[in-house]
Scaffold this motif. Structure first.
Motif, PDB file in Angstrom:
ATOM      1  N   PHE A 112      -5.581   0.339   4.039  1.00  0.00           N
ATOM      2  CA  PHE A 112      -5.066   1.304   5.007  1.00  0.00           C
ATOM      3  C   PHE A 112      -5.792   2.629   4.890  1.00  0.00           C
ATOM      4  O   PHE A 112      -6.044   3.133   3.797  1.00  0.00           O
ATOM      5  N   ASN A 114      -5.721   6.665   5.923  1.00  0.00           N
ATOM      6  CA  ASN A 114      -4.928   7.768   6.435  1.00  0.00           C
ATOM      7  C   ASN A 114      -5.616   8.406   7.640  1.00  0.00           C
ATOM      8  O   ASN A 114      -6.790   8.170   7.924  1.00  0.00           O
ATOM      9  N   ASN A 230       7.137   6.301   0.414  1.00  0.00           N
ATOM     10  CA  ASN A 230       5.718   6.424   0.757  1.00  0.00           C
ATOM     11  C   ASN A 230       5.440   7.609   1.679  1.00  0.00           C
ATOM     12  O   ASN A 230       4.450   7.637   2.379  1.00  0.00           O
ATOM     13  N   ARG A 466       2.197   3.966   0.086  1.00  0.00           N
ATOM     14  CA  ARG A 466       1.945   3.872   1.527  1.00  0.00           C
ATOM     15  C   ARG A 466       0.718   3.020   1.805  1.00  0.00           C
ATOM     16  O   ARG A 466       0.702   2.208   2.747  1.00  0.00           O
ATOM     17  N   SER A 467      -0.317   3.181   0.998  1.00  0.00           N
ATOM     18  CA  SER A 467      -1.539   2.398   1.194  1.00  0.00           C
ATOM     19  C   SER A 467      -1.286   0.911   0.973  1.00  0.00           C
ATOM     20  O   SER A 467      -1.680   0.074   1.795  1.00  0.00           O
ATOM     21  N   GLY A 469       1.674  -0.773   0.945  1.00  0.00           N
ATOM     22  CA  GLY A 469       2.627  -1.323   1.899  1.00  0.00           C
ATOM     23  C   GLY A 469       2.037  -1.513   3.282  1.00  0.00           C
ATOM     24  O   GLY A 469       2.226  -2.569   3.918  1.00  0.00           O
ATOM     25  N   THR A 470       1.305  -0.514   3.757  1.00  0.00           N
ATOM     26  CA  THR A 470       0.738  -0.604   5.105  1.00  0.00           C
ATOM     27  C   THR A 470      -0.392  -1.625   5.158  1.00  0.00           C
ATOM     28  O   THR A 470      -0.557  -2.317   6.165  1.00  0.00           O
ATOM     29  N   THR A 471      -1.170  -1.717   4.079  1.00  0.00           N
ATOM     30  CA  THR A 471      -2.239  -2.721   4.040  1.00  0.00           C
ATOM     31  C   THR A 471      -1.662  -4.125   4.109  1.00  0.00           C
ATOM     32  O   THR A 471      -2.162  -4.982   4.859  1.00  0.00           O
ATOM     33  N   GLU A 473       1.225  -4.956   5.362  1.00  0.00           N
ATOM     34  CA  GLU A 473       1.793  -5.113   6.703  1.00  0.00           C
ATOM     35  C   GLU A 473       0.712  -5.443   7.716  1.00  0.00           C
ATOM     36  O   GLU A 473       0.876  -6.338   8.561  1.00  0.00           O
ATOM     37  N   HIS A 474      -0.404  -4.733   7.662  1.00  0.00           N
ATOM     38  CA  HIS A 474      -1.498  -5.000   8.593  1.00  0.00           C
ATOM     39  C   HIS A 474      -2.073  -6.394   8.388  1.00  0.00           C
ATOM     40  O   HIS A 474      -2.404  -7.091   9.358  1.00  0.00           O
ATOM     41  N   GLU A 479      -3.892  -7.370  11.592  1.00  0.00           N
ATOM     42  CA  GLU A 479      -4.423  -6.128  12.133  1.00  0.00           C
ATOM     43  C   GLU A 479      -5.524  -5.605  11.223  1.00  0.00           C
ATOM     44  O   GLU A 479      -5.513  -5.827  10.019  1.00  0.00           O
ATOM     45  N   THR A 481      -7.524  -2.838   9.123  1.00  0.00           N
ATOM     46  CA  THR A 481      -7.071  -1.671   8.354  1.00  0.00           C
ATOM     47  C   THR A 481      -7.881  -0.430   8.683  1.00  0.00           C
ATOM     48  O   THR A 481      -7.391   0.686   8.585  1.00  0.00           O
TER      49      THR A 481
END
Length: 514
Positions: A112, A114, A230, A466-467, A469-471, A473-474, A479, A481
């Motif tokens: 992910f 930012n 996050n 955050r990195s 979790g979002t990674t 999720e993507h 999706e 990154t």
């Protein structure tokens, strides 16, 4: 002895032996210091041949090469034997940690990214796809004349070279590995100052931050941010912001990595022969941190002079060797020329953001006081006993107190970036204090520092969480990154940060390629 030679003494963490002088030091090496010099010099070589007219480029390349050779020859040896059997495992762990940390930052687009990566990806894209110097000839609402890409983009240049041959995707991959090398060198130099490889020291570096979670709770009465989450914590104090080391890597890696490396190299020096040479690379790689680095540079230079000054001799007798050391070729010729060319290039942007101004501290006094207390003063109070006689303690403290009072541009970029060198110095002082406390059996002092570091670590944890979790999720949603280049730097509202009208500048008139 009344006439004994009096020398200024730095704390043990800032002393490196000039050469191997015992059996245990036989494997000591200049190699990590020398490779760090080369790491900083390579982008300057690329800039030299990419932006300067050939005669100037050839002269600059010769000067840079000779200065690099002289600096490497004069480099201090580190006091840890990196490739000794007992350290090989730790060294590998150190490199793996660098790989993981850079991976999670989003550099290279594997995890992910930012929001700020949008502009940083766009800078790399321009460097890869456009001829150098990067000139946009189309005029528009913002520019009445052609504009040039004028930015502190040194860290991207090796990846951009690779991308010109193999494409933009390959450039992103190369950038990841280039940053891994830079972070690994930072970890090695930090270990050199500590005189041993400590994984705890490196982990402490990764998680080092001010007490943002506490500040957010005090000013906003929110307990959600204190616990594991996050959210981005560092913008809790209106008008002020400093960044954790993880935030620096995850958001402004192009400035952070060179600033860390240059600061640590300065701390590693045993004399003043190469300090200007080292500092000169900061202009094209981390301009705002370079400003905050000036007090640190002055403190180190003066401290080295004080350490060698012999009060039993006349001033003239002391002055000659001091000047001979400071006016080395790598300082006086390579360093000054590198800084001058970099300065002229950056100065050629005649349409950038508003300049420096004083922050309205009177209107923000309470916010300022709480901010400085929780961001760094608590650490200085904790290490005062062991570091109060260290000039770097006072220099970094005063610098951190002053930089929030200065603003540059419309945002709080100056305090966030100019504070980076002093924060690095602060962390080395903390590490030195913990070592001294342990040796003195002062467990209470170590516990206090550890509690502060853990409380500050929530900031880095939030960034990493955050990195991760979002990674995930993507990935589960198939999706990408990497943030797509949704903006054109020339058309975007922040274009004044990157492009500027240049025709009247000395750099583009006389030095740059046509």
């Amino acid at each position: 002895m009344e006439n004994a030679k009096k020398q200024f003494s730095l704390p043990s963490i800032f002393k490196l032996k000039p050469k191997a002088d015992s059996k245990n030091d036989d494997k000591a090496s200049k190699f990590p210091i020398g490779i760090s010099y080369l790491y900083l010099a390579i982008p300057m070589y690329i800039f030299t041949f990419g932006w300067l007219k050939l005669p100037f480029a050839l002269i600059m390349a010769v000067v840079l090469t000779f200065g690099l050779f002289k600096a490497w020859r004069d480099a201090p040896q580190i006091e840890i034997t990196l490739f000794e059997r007992r350290n090989i495992g730790k060294l590998l762990i150190l490199i793996v940690l660098a790989m993981i940390w850079v991976y999670l930052s989003g550099i290279g687009g594997f995890a992910f990214q930012n929001y700020d990566h949008m502009w940083r990806n766009a800078v790399l894209e321009k460097l890869v796809t456009q001829e150098w110097p990067v000139i946009i000839t189309e005029t528009g609402a913002y520019f009445d004349k052609p504009a040039a890409l004028i930015y502190y983009f040194a860290l991207w240049l090796p990846a951009a070279c690779f991308g010109k041959i193999f494409g933009l995707s390959a450039a992103h991959t190369f950038l990841y590995w280039w940053c891994v090398i830079g972070v690994s060198l930072v970890f090695i130099l930090l270990s050199a100052l500590n005189k041993k490889i400590s994984i705890w020291l490196i982990l402490g570096f990764v998680f080092f931050s001010g007490l943002d979670a506490v500040g957010d709770f005090v000013l906003h009465n929110s307990t959600n941010y204190i616990w594991f989450a996050n959210n981005h914590l560092e913008n809790w104090a209106f008008g002020f912001q400093m960044s954790s080391l993880t935030t620096q890597l995850f958001w402004v890696f192009n400035q952070a990595i060179p600033a860390w490396l240059i600061t640590l190299l300065l701390l590693c020096q045993k004399d003043n022969r190469s300090v200007i040479f080292i500092y000169s690379f900061s202009f094209l790689s981390c301009t705002l941190p370079a400003i905050g680095m000036l007090p640190i540079l002055a403190c180190i230079g003066i401290s080295r002079i004080a350490r060698t000054y012999d009060r039993t001799k006349a001033f003239k007798e002391n002055g000659k060797p001091i000047l001979k050391e400071a006016l080395s070729f790598q300082n006086l010729v390579t360093g000054v020329l590198t800084a001058l060319i970099s300065y002229l290039f950056l100065k050629s942007n005649s349409t950038g953001n508003s300049g420096f101004r004083m922050t309205e501290i009177k209107k923000l006094m309470m916010s300022y006081l709480i901010f400085v207390l929780l961001e760094f003063l608590v650490y200085y109070f904790a290490i005062y006993k062991t570091q109060k006689n260290n000039p770097l303690f006072w220099t970094s403290l005063v610098t951190l107190l002053i930089v929030p009072m200065i603003s540059f541009g419309p945002h709080v970029d100056f305090v966030m970036r100019a504070s980076i060198p002093s924060l690095i110095v602060l962390y080395t002082l903390i590490a030195d204090s913990m070592k001294k406390n342990t040796e003195a059996g002062d467990k209470k002092a170590d516990i206090i520092i550890a509690v502060l570091l853990i409380a500050g670590g929530f900031t880095a944890y939030h960034e990493i969480s955050r990195s991760v979790g979002t990674t995930i999720e993507h990935s589960s949603n198939d999706e990408v990154t990497i943030i797509a280049n949704e903006i054109d730097l020339y058309e975007d509202g922040a274009r004044g940060n990157f492009f500027g009208e240049y025709q009247d500048s000395a750099f583009f008139k006389y030095l740059a390629k046509n």
